[in-house]
Write a protein that holds these residues in place. Sequence first.
Motif, PDB file in Angstrom:
ATOM      1  N   GLN A 101     -10.859  -8.729   3.279  1.00 41.73           N
ATOM      2  CA  GLN A 101      -9.937  -9.837   3.571  1.00 41.73           C
ATOM      3  C   GLN A 101      -8.617  -9.284   4.095  1.00 41.73           C
ATOM      4  O   GLN A 101      -7.596  -9.968   4.066  1.00 41.73           O
ATOM      5  N   GLY A 102      -8.637  -8.057   4.531  1.00 36.86           N
ATOM      6  CA  GLY A 102      -7.443  -7.472   5.123  1.00 36.86           C
ATOM      7  C   GLY A 102      -6.488  -6.893   4.101  1.00 36.86           C
ATOM      8  O   GLY A 102      -6.817  -6.731   2.926  1.00 36.86           O
ATOM      9  N   VAL A 103      -5.306  -6.557   4.602  1.00 38.49           N
ATOM     10  CA  VAL A 103      -4.258  -5.985   3.753  1.00 38.49           C
ATOM     11  C   VAL A 103      -2.947  -6.708   4.036  1.00 38.49           C
ATOM     12  O   VAL A 103      -2.773  -7.325   5.083  1.00 38.49           O
ATOM     13  N   PHE A 104      -2.036  -6.595   3.070  1.00 44.21           N
ATOM     14  CA  PHE A 104      -0.684  -7.102   3.274  1.00 44.21           C
ATOM     15  C   PHE A 104       0.248  -6.068   2.652  1.00 44.21           C
ATOM     16  O   PHE A 104       0.608  -6.160   1.493  1.00 44.21           O
ATOM     17  N   LEU A 151      -2.652  -1.484  17.331  1.00 45.39           N
ATOM     18  CA  LEU A 151      -2.537  -0.908  15.995  1.00 45.39           C
ATOM     19  C   LEU A 151      -3.669  -1.436  15.114  1.00 45.39           C
ATOM     20  O   LEU A 151      -3.739  -2.624  14.802  1.00 45.39           O
ATOM     21  N   VAL A 152      -4.531  -0.519  14.725  1.00 48.31           N
ATOM     22  CA  VAL A 152      -5.721  -0.894  13.958  1.00 48.31           C
ATOM     23  C   VAL A 152      -5.354  -1.689  12.705  1.00 48.31           C
ATOM     24  O   VAL A 152      -5.931  -2.732  12.414  1.00 48.31           O
ATOM     25  N   GLN A 153      -4.365  -1.192  11.967  1.00 47.00           N
ATOM     26  CA  GLN A 153      -3.988  -1.855  10.714  1.00 47.00           C
ATOM     27  C   GLN A 153      -3.540  -3.298  10.945  1.00 47.00           C
ATOM     28  O   GLN A 153      -3.792  -4.172  10.122  1.00 47.00           O
ATOM     29  N   LEU A 171       5.618   0.157  14.740  1.00 51.37           N
ATOM     30  CA  LEU A 171       4.834  -0.980  15.261  1.00 51.37           C
ATOM     31  C   LEU A 171       4.813  -2.125  14.253  1.00 51.37           C
ATOM     32  O   LEU A 171       4.947  -3.291  14.620  1.00 51.37           O
ATOM     33  N   LEU A 172       4.672  -1.789  12.973  1.00 48.88           N
ATOM     34  CA  LEU A 172       4.665  -2.834  11.944  1.00 48.88           C
ATOM     35  C   LEU A 172       6.015  -3.552  11.907  1.00 48.88           C
ATOM     36  O   LEU A 172       6.086  -4.754  11.695  1.00 48.88           O
ATOM     37  N   ARG A 173       7.091  -2.770  12.161  1.00 48.41           N
ATOM     38  CA  ARG A 173       8.430  -3.367  12.153  1.00 48.41           C
ATOM     39  C   ARG A 173       8.586  -4.337  13.329  1.00 48.41           C
ATOM     40  O   ARG A 173       9.163  -5.408  13.200  1.00 48.41           O
ATOM     41  N   ILE A 174       8.043  -3.945  14.481  1.00 52.40           N
ATOM     42  CA  ILE A 174       8.123  -4.819  15.660  1.00 52.40           C
ATOM     43  C   ILE A 174       7.445  -6.158  15.358  1.00 52.40           C
ATOM     44  O   ILE A 174       7.905  -7.214  15.754  1.00 52.40           O
ATOM     45  N   GLY A 175       6.347  -6.095  14.622  1.00 53.06           N
ATOM     46  CA  GLY A 175       5.691  -7.346  14.237  1.00 53.06           C
ATOM     47  C   GLY A 175       4.190  -7.264  14.409  1.00 53.06           C
ATOM     48  O   GLY A 175       3.714  -7.085  15.529  1.00 53.06           O
ATOM     49  N   VAL A 176       3.453  -7.396  13.310  1.00 48.10           N
ATOM     50  CA  VAL A 176       1.996  -7.233  13.360  1.00 48.10           C
ATOM     51  C   VAL A 176       1.308  -8.255  14.229  1.00 48.10           C
ATOM     52  O   VAL A 176       0.216  -8.000  14.730  1.00 48.10           O
TER      53      VAL A 176
END
Length: 296
Positions: free
Chosen positions: A133-136, A169-171, A155-160
Amino acid sequence: MLLVVGIIICFTHIFATIGSSPIVLWHGMGDSCCDPYSLGSIIKLIERQLTPTPYIHSLRIGSNIEEDQLNGFFMNVNHQIDYACQLLNADKNLSKGYHAIGFSQGGQFLRAIAQRCPNPPMLNLISIGGQHQGVFGFPRCPGDNITICNYVRELLRIGVYESFVQDHLVQAEYWQDPHQEATYRKVSVFLADINQERIFNEQYKTNLLKIGNLVLVKFLRDTMVYPNESEHFGFYAENNTSKIIPLRESSLYINDLLGLKIMDQQSRIKFLESDTNHLEFTDQWFIDNIIPFLKD
Ligand SMILES: *[C@@H]1O[C@H](CO)[C@@H](O)[C@H](O)[C@H]1NC(C)=O
Ligand SMILES: *[C@@H]1O[C@H](CO)[C@@H](O)[C@H](O)[C@H]1NC(C)=O
Ligand SMILES: *[C@@H]1O[C@H](CO)[C@@H](O)[C@H](O)[C@H]1NC(C)=O
Ligand SMILES: *[C@@H]1O[C@H](CO)[C@@H](O)[C@H](O)[C@H]1NC(C)=O
Ligand SMILES: *[C@@H]1O[C@H](CO)[C@@H](O)[C@H](O)[C@H]1NC(C)=O
């Protein structure tokens, strides 16, 4: 003492059940197909436990180990699934079927293979710490390359849910933000699709039902996957990270969008646990819990 150990090893070897089906492995993020200390040692462990020794194909996404490791972070997951599907199709040793073992994100990737790439046939699917069910959250960057880890954080900071990040970005492609469920369903290029949250794909259900057992391993002391319940298909309630909705209470299950309810009623979903951190199981735990699903 040594002698006793020797006898036991010899004994288990002779009476090991015939294991003949080939096995496919898919490594986790930060890892590769062929690191002697990670999947390499798993391959040796399996080979010691099953007689005759099964054929094992450890998926390498890319033309060498460095590419494989990098692709685990940055290659669009849908392209990775297509790539892996071609490798499986091309491997004649798998044509009669294979057992699949996915480590961490390799768990949900192999589930996508079962749903999208039914030939050659997958027999048992074993997900060891997969995030269905993914990650947070991104508490620990797997692997030890600071350059890669900093880039992922940026990349996460820019916005998933920005399209550039989603595509690269795989994550991000299995990131589920319980505070932005509507956005997640709309833009998640991978997870929302394989979990039937955007459109319903009948083939996904038909194909997943073709596998034998779905073995889901959850790590009770997991400090890498948030929430670790995702490894058993659980996830946070919408807008509430203090509450977990387990698989059997999820709409995915209640409406049986993937056949999980049918499989569960037939006792084909095995909910296993390891009282350790992410992927930190012992050889004995693997022998006791996983090897039985590789014997046939
Ligand atoms: C198929 O399996 C055999 C026996 O393990 C091995 O010798 C051969 O290289 C394999 N073929 C491929 C394409 O990997
Ligand atoms: C980290 O990964 C980058 C990109 O693959 C590579 O150029 C660099 O050499 C790696 N650094 C280390 C310390 O392995
Ligand atoms: C993992 O899951 C268990 C049970 O679902 C929970 O009690 C535990 O707090 C979780 N572990 C971590 C590190 O979040
Ligand atoms: C969750 O929060 C969003 C944004 O505030 C809101 O639109 C949505 O209706 C909420 N969902 C639930 C189930 O409370
Ligand atoms: C979130 O869930 C917890 C646990 O079920 C509950 O106590 C709390 O009231 C919920 N919060 C909101 C804002 O609904």
